[in-house]
Design an enzyme around this catalytic site. Structure first.
Site, PDB file in Angstrom:
ATOM      1  N   THR A   2       5.267   7.340   2.247  1.00  0.00           N
ATOM      2  CA  THR A   2       5.562   6.618   1.002  1.00  0.00           C
ATOM      3  C   THR A   2       7.046   6.270   0.923  1.00  0.00           C
ATOM      4  O   THR A   2       7.412   5.126   0.622  1.00  0.00           O
ATOM      5  CB  THR A   2       5.137   7.476  -0.216  1.00  0.00           C
ATOM      6  OG1 THR A   2       3.734   7.727  -0.113  1.00  0.00           O
ATOM      7  CG2 THR A   2       5.440   6.770  -1.523  1.00  0.00           C
ATOM      8  N   ASN A  39      -6.004   2.158   6.258  1.00  0.00           N
ATOM      9  CA  ASN A  39      -6.399   3.542   5.999  1.00  0.00           C
ATOM     10  C   ASN A  39      -7.838   3.690   5.506  1.00  0.00           C
ATOM     11  O   ASN A  39      -8.384   4.780   5.518  1.00  0.00           O
ATOM     12  CB  ASN A  39      -5.444   4.184   4.987  1.00  0.00           C
ATOM     13  CG  ASN A  39      -5.210   3.327   3.779  1.00  0.00           C
ATOM     14  OD1 ASN A  39      -4.755   2.185   3.907  1.00  0.00           O
ATOM     15  ND2 ASN A  39      -5.521   3.824   2.611  1.00  0.00           N
ATOM     16  N   GLN A  95      -1.250   5.285   9.635  1.00  0.00           N
ATOM     17  CA  GLN A  95      -2.561   5.673  10.176  1.00  0.00           C
ATOM     18  C   GLN A  95      -2.639   5.510  11.694  1.00  0.00           C
ATOM     19  O   GLN A  95      -3.620   5.924  12.300  1.00  0.00           O
ATOM     20  CB  GLN A  95      -3.677   4.842   9.521  1.00  0.00           C
ATOM     21  CG  GLN A  95      -3.897   5.158   8.063  1.00  0.00           C
ATOM     22  CD  GLN A  95      -4.476   6.550   7.826  1.00  0.00           C
ATOM     23  OE1 GLN A  95      -5.070   7.166   8.713  1.00  0.00           O
ATOM     24  NE2 GLN A  95      -4.301   7.056   6.613  1.00  0.00           N
ATOM     25  N   SER A 128       4.090   9.065   9.137  1.00  0.00           N
ATOM     26  CA  SER A 128       3.983  10.278   8.325  1.00  0.00           C
ATOM     27  C   SER A 128       3.350  11.399   9.149  1.00  0.00           C
ATOM     28  O   SER A 128       2.273  11.216   9.725  1.00  0.00           O
ATOM     29  CB  SER A 128       3.123   9.969   7.103  1.00  0.00           C
ATOM     30  OG  SER A 128       2.928  11.127   6.346  1.00  0.00           O
ATOM     31  N   HIS A 187       1.838  14.271   8.464  1.00  0.00           N
ATOM     32  CA  HIS A 187       0.591  14.985   8.153  1.00  0.00           C
ATOM     33  C   HIS A 187      -0.655  14.215   8.580  1.00  0.00           C
ATOM     34  O   HIS A 187      -1.766  14.719   8.490  1.00  0.00           O
ATOM     35  CB  HIS A 187       0.541  15.387   6.667  1.00  0.00           C
ATOM     36  CG  HIS A 187       0.289  14.281   5.700  1.00  0.00           C
ATOM     37  ND1 HIS A 187      -0.945  14.064   5.148  1.00  0.00           N
ATOM     38  CD2 HIS A 187       1.106  13.341   5.168  1.00  0.00           C
ATOM     39  CE1 HIS A 187      -0.871  13.038   4.298  1.00  0.00           C
ATOM     40  NE2 HIS A 187       0.371  12.584   4.296  1.00  0.00           N
ATOM     41  N   CYS A 222      -5.891   8.414  -2.323  1.00  0.00           N
ATOM     42  CA  CYS A 222      -5.191   8.210  -3.587  1.00  0.00           C
ATOM     43  C   CYS A 222      -6.117   7.616  -4.642  1.00  0.00           C
ATOM     44  O   CYS A 222      -5.803   7.600  -5.814  1.00  0.00           O
ATOM     45  CB  CYS A 222      -3.999   7.273  -3.388  1.00  0.00           C
ATOM     46  SG  CYS A 222      -3.127   7.629  -1.887  1.00  0.00           S
TER      47      CYS A 222
END
Ligand code: PLP
Length: 376
Positions: free
Chosen positions: A73, A152, A180, A200, A202, A325
């Site tokens: 983000t 995603n 992704q 990202s 994670h 989300c």
């Protein structure tokens, strides 16, 4: 109740044991601030530098082109706002697509409120953004084109190399949200020709709350965070040393087994689809053929996707409907709407994203669970 089958790897992944072990020293004994000048700071400083080199090598970048962030983000916000804010007269346009993650779309909404213009590119039925479409939207005032590398929700891989070339021919910068994709398909930033790329940890078995923005050497952006001189003076804040080290270990692990992962996950998704077809279920696979390995967005005719998700949850299986989300938001996802899934199927959409920790047995059980629930 325990989750027995985790099939939501696009939402997040478990921390790899090797990454977890590599993080431990930096959380306890070696806690020094990398910016300090004494002995206790030397090792963390070196650990951050080594992690930067590892990560850069994994995407064909140079270490000084990698900027650590708090995740995907922040990297997306930085790419968009950092480019827009270079033009303080706010007379500029940004082009993005209608199927981006909210980290992009909501940042664009904010920029619109600040006075910038934003164009949203439509996609085809597979979720692909065509070069011809982009050409039609480029204007003299366009500053930046931002198109995700992989979606995603439906896993579609976009033709980034072609789109970046078109943007560059027009004199615009090109950013890709690769959250992704990094760790799951091979990426070389020079071959792709992008100016900025977000990732990202994670999403590839690294820790949560850490990511990076690749910024090509020579590209300037405004900083979002002001304070200390960390990250070459571009992103202030004491480094998340353990997170950075864990991210590098996790990414390296993924890159080393990427072919094995692709083959295995293809096998699992083929197996799942075949089992669902054998059960006679009426569904469509969203997103076309070129998708992120293990990613399946399925729309079942006349079914409520959220009810299906909850029934699977009761059986100990975790899948998603739209993006994570959107989990509390029952309206149809913007991606499913944008690719034009017909009403009869659209509300029956679930996202199954398999990972290396899923077994063949689990995949068969998941297909049986879906068939059983929908049979009733
Ligand atoms: N972009 C995409 C495509 C994503 O899938 C996500 C997370 O789901 C993000 C950005 C946000 O990343 P993070 O959770 O690291 O903030």
């Amino acid at each position: 109740m325990r989750t027995l089958i985790y099939a939501d790897h696009a939402a997040t992944t478990a921390l790899s044991p090797a990454a977890c072990a590599a993080m431990q020293p930096w959380l306890q004994d070696k806690y020094g601030n990398p910016s300090a000048l004494y002995n206790l700071a030397r090792e963390p400083h070196k650990a951050v530098a080594t992690a930067r080199e590892t990560i850069a090598a994994c995407i064909g970048a140079r270490p000084e082109e990698i900027y650590f962030t708090s995740g995907g983000t922040e990297a997306d916000n930085w790419a968009l706002m950092g480019t827009a804010f270079r033009k303080l007269d706010r007379n500029g346009r940004i082009i993005t697509s209608s199927i981006e993650h909210h980290a992009i779309l909501h940042t664009c909404d904010f920029l619109k409120r600040m006075g910038y213009d934003v164009d949203l590119l439509p996609v085809n039925r597979q979720g692909l953004i065509m070069g011809e479409t982009l050409k039609g939207y480029l204007r003299n005032e366009t500053l930046l084109v931002s198109i995700m590398l992989a979606n995603n929700e439906i896993g579609t891989i976009e033709p980034i190399k072609e789109l970046a070339e078109i943007a560059h021919r027009h004199g615009c910068l090109f950013h890709t949200d690769a959250v992704q994709a990094v760790g799951h398909i091979l990426i070389d930033v020079n071959n792709l020709g992008v100016d900025m790329l977000s990732a990202s940890a994670h999403k590839f078995n690294g820790p949560k709350g850490i990511g990076f923005l690749y910024i090509r050497d020579g590209v300037t952006t405004e900083s979002l965070l002001h304070g200390g001189v960390q990250e070459n003076g571009q992103r202030a804040g004491t480094e998340n040393v353990a997170g950075i080290v864990g991210m590098a270990v996790a990414l390296q692990e993924h890159i080393e087994r990427i072919e094995q992962e692709t083959t295995y996950l293809q096998k699992l998704t083929d197996l799942l689809l075949q089992a669902l077809r054998n059960a006679g279920l009426d569904f469509v696979v969203n997103g076309g053929d070129n998708r992120i390995p293990g990613s399946l967005s399925l729309s079942f005719r006349g079914v409520d996707g959220e009810t299906l998700l909850h029934r699977l949850d009761l059986l100990g299986t975790a899948v998603a409907t739209g993006s994570a989300c959107d989990a509390k938001n029952p309206i149809l996802s913007h991606v499913i709407r944008a690719i034009g899934v017909s009403d009869a199927y659209a509300h029956g959409t679930i996202r199954i994203t398999l990972g290396m920790d899923n077994t063949i047995d689990q995949t068969s059980v998941l297909a049986e669970q879906i068939s059983h629930i929908l049979d009733k």
